[in-house]
Write an enzyme that holds these catalytic residues in place. Sequence first.
Site, mmCIF file in Angstrom:
data_model
loop_
_atom_site.group_PDB
_atom_site.id
_atom_site.type_symbol
_atom_site.label_atom_id
_atom_site.label_comp_id
_atom_site.label_asym_id
_atom_site.label_seq_id
_atom_site.Cartn_x
_atom_site.Cartn_y
_atom_site.Cartn_z
ATOM 1 N N TRP A 102 42.906 71.753 -2.119
ATOM 2 C CA TRP A 102 42.571 73.177 -2.276
ATOM 3 C C TRP A 102 42.253 73.854 -0.959
ATOM 4 O O TRP A 102 42.640 75.005 -0.722
ATOM 5 C CB TRP A 102 41.436 73.371 -3.288
ATOM 6 C CG TRP A 102 41.912 73.172 -4.697
ATOM 7 C CD1 TRP A 102 41.515 72.209 -5.572
ATOM 8 C CD2 TRP A 102 42.913 73.939 -5.394
ATOM 9 N NE1 TRP A 102 42.202 72.331 -6.765
ATOM 10 C CE2 TRP A 102 43.062 73.374 -6.686
ATOM 11 C CE3 TRP A 102 43.707 75.041 -5.057
ATOM 12 C CZ2 TRP A 102 43.967 73.880 -7.629
ATOM 13 C CZ3 TRP A 102 44.594 75.547 -6.000
ATOM 14 C CH2 TRP A 102 44.718 74.972 -7.260
ATOM 15 N N ASP A 173 34.555 77.688 -0.889
ATOM 16 C CA ASP A 173 35.241 77.721 -2.185
ATOM 17 C C ASP A 173 34.506 76.751 -3.107
ATOM 18 O O ASP A 173 34.747 75.555 -3.096
ATOM 19 C CB ASP A 173 36.710 77.310 -2.004
ATOM 20 C CG ASP A 173 37.443 77.160 -3.336
ATOM 21 O OD1 ASP A 173 36.812 77.388 -4.395
ATOM 22 O OD2 ASP A 173 38.642 76.818 -3.320
ATOM 23 N N LYS A 197 35.981 75.838 -14.226
ATOM 24 C CA LYS A 197 35.619 74.445 -14.004
ATOM 25 C C LYS A 197 34.182 74.215 -14.477
ATOM 26 O O LYS A 197 33.946 73.600 -15.495
ATOM 27 C CB LYS A 197 35.731 74.094 -12.506
ATOM 28 C CG LYS A 197 37.027 74.536 -11.845
ATOM 29 C CD LYS A 197 38.173 73.596 -12.091
ATOM 30 C CE LYS A 197 39.537 74.128 -11.691
ATOM 31 N NZ LYS A 197 39.729 74.583 -10.340
HETATM 32 C C1 LIG Z 1 40.897 75.102 -9.476
HETATM 33 C C2 LIG Z 1 40.595 75.391 -8.060
HETATM 34 C C3 LIG Z 1 41.233 76.442 -7.372
HETATM 35 C C4 LIG Z 1 42.268 77.326 -8.023
HETATM 36 O O1 LIG Z 1 41.667 78.124 -8.971
HETATM 37 P P1 LIG Z 1 42.450 79.297 -9.745
HETATM 38 O O2 LIG Z 1 41.358 79.960 -10.482
HETATM 39 O O3 LIG Z 1 43.475 78.637 -10.607
HETATM 40 O O4 LIG Z 1 43.074 80.169 -8.721
HETATM 41 C C5 LIG Z 1 40.868 76.666 -6.060
HETATM 42 N N1 LIG Z 1 39.921 75.912 -5.448
HETATM 43 C C6 LIG Z 1 39.313 74.901 -6.085
HETATM 44 C C7 LIG Z 1 38.283 74.111 -5.354
HETATM 45 C C8 LIG Z 1 39.621 74.610 -7.406
HETATM 46 O O5 LIG Z 1 38.996 73.611 -8.040
#
Ligand SMILES: *Cc1c(COP(=O)(O)O)cnc(C)c1O
Length: 361
Positions: A102, A173, A197
């Site tokens: 990511w 993030d 998540k």
């Molecule tokens: C799932 C995830 C993403 C992508 O998320 P979206 O909402 O599908 O854009 C980005 N960064 C991390 C750490 C993730 O777990």
Amino acid sequence: MNTIYNFSAGPAMIPQDVLNQAKQELQNWQNLGFSIMEISHRSKEFIEVAEQAEQDLRDLLHIPDFYKVLFCQGGARGQFSAVPINLLGNLKTADYIDSGYWSKSAFIEAKKYCIPNSISIKEQINGKTSLLSMSQWDVNKKSAYIHYCPNETIDGLSIYEEPKFKDKIIIGDFSSCILSRSINIENYDLIYAGAQKNIGPAGITIIIIRENLIGYTSKISPSILDYKIISEYNSMFNTPPTFAWYLSGLVFKWLKRKGGLKKIEELNQIKSHLLYEKIDKSNFYINTIDDKNRSKMNVVFNLVDPNLNEIFLKESFESGLIALKGHSIIGGMRASIYNAMPLEGIQSLIKFMSYFENRYG
Ligand SMILES: *Cc1c(COP(=O)(O)O)cnc(C)c1O
């Protein structure tokens, strides 16, 4: 029938209590005779829900007044674009810490807006994957900010250290670890997280930003990604995903009832420790991540004999343990054990792993 435990990485499990409450009030919310999905986001009833959710999030994370909390759409990937659009200013580069899938994806998106500097922090020591500590990160003096990902959902790698870089804008993030442990918000300038998540339903993205960083976009920036516009409209410049906002609010209340982040952190520590201990004690399962960088949210592991993968997935599924398949780019297994996963789910998985090992080991 066995109790079902869902180890999906995202969209992921939502606490049963929250789903029950949502079910009860689905068709007759607050005695209005219809659902929350069917009222205006500008109604006083919905605004109350929205404000309460923000307040509960602020309480849980101890967010100071000089940070804005924004509720957006577009997911974490939307933020991969929004971050450079809002925060590059006149600078031409930004530091992107590369710790896995990511963080690398954020770097690739940033290339559209600047010449980002990718800083790899992964290393192999004695057959284990480890991440460099922050003091060893080779950050660039001229960069507009440092972007990193404290929990790599796919790789099962985590950074627990809190950033302390002098005169640097720090962006995290937190999509797969927000609200999993207490953090000091003031060590960060911007935190973003998709909700699907560790909070609840897909469709809403949370942004926590230091107020003085708002207002630096250029004339052609899309309004929908502009923190200044989102903030001025109280996250209602366009119609927000009202149901996801409401459900996230129920999850915040649930977390408060559970005792807040200190308690959740303790529980997450116990849950992940039990699972890693099971893996480490066996010669049948393996995880090769350095202890200090092991994710407490996404536990990746392999069967030493990969020929058994399919049968492991089939039999675990039949035992009510769902979605244990690792991401296709990594293979193997992954148990995502976010806040909503009860201890019993971990115990059930461990019991199955022992049974499977005895049978095929
Ligand atoms: C799932 C995830 C993403 C992508 O998320 P979206 O909402 O599908 O854009 C980005 N960064 C991390 C750490 C993730 O777990």
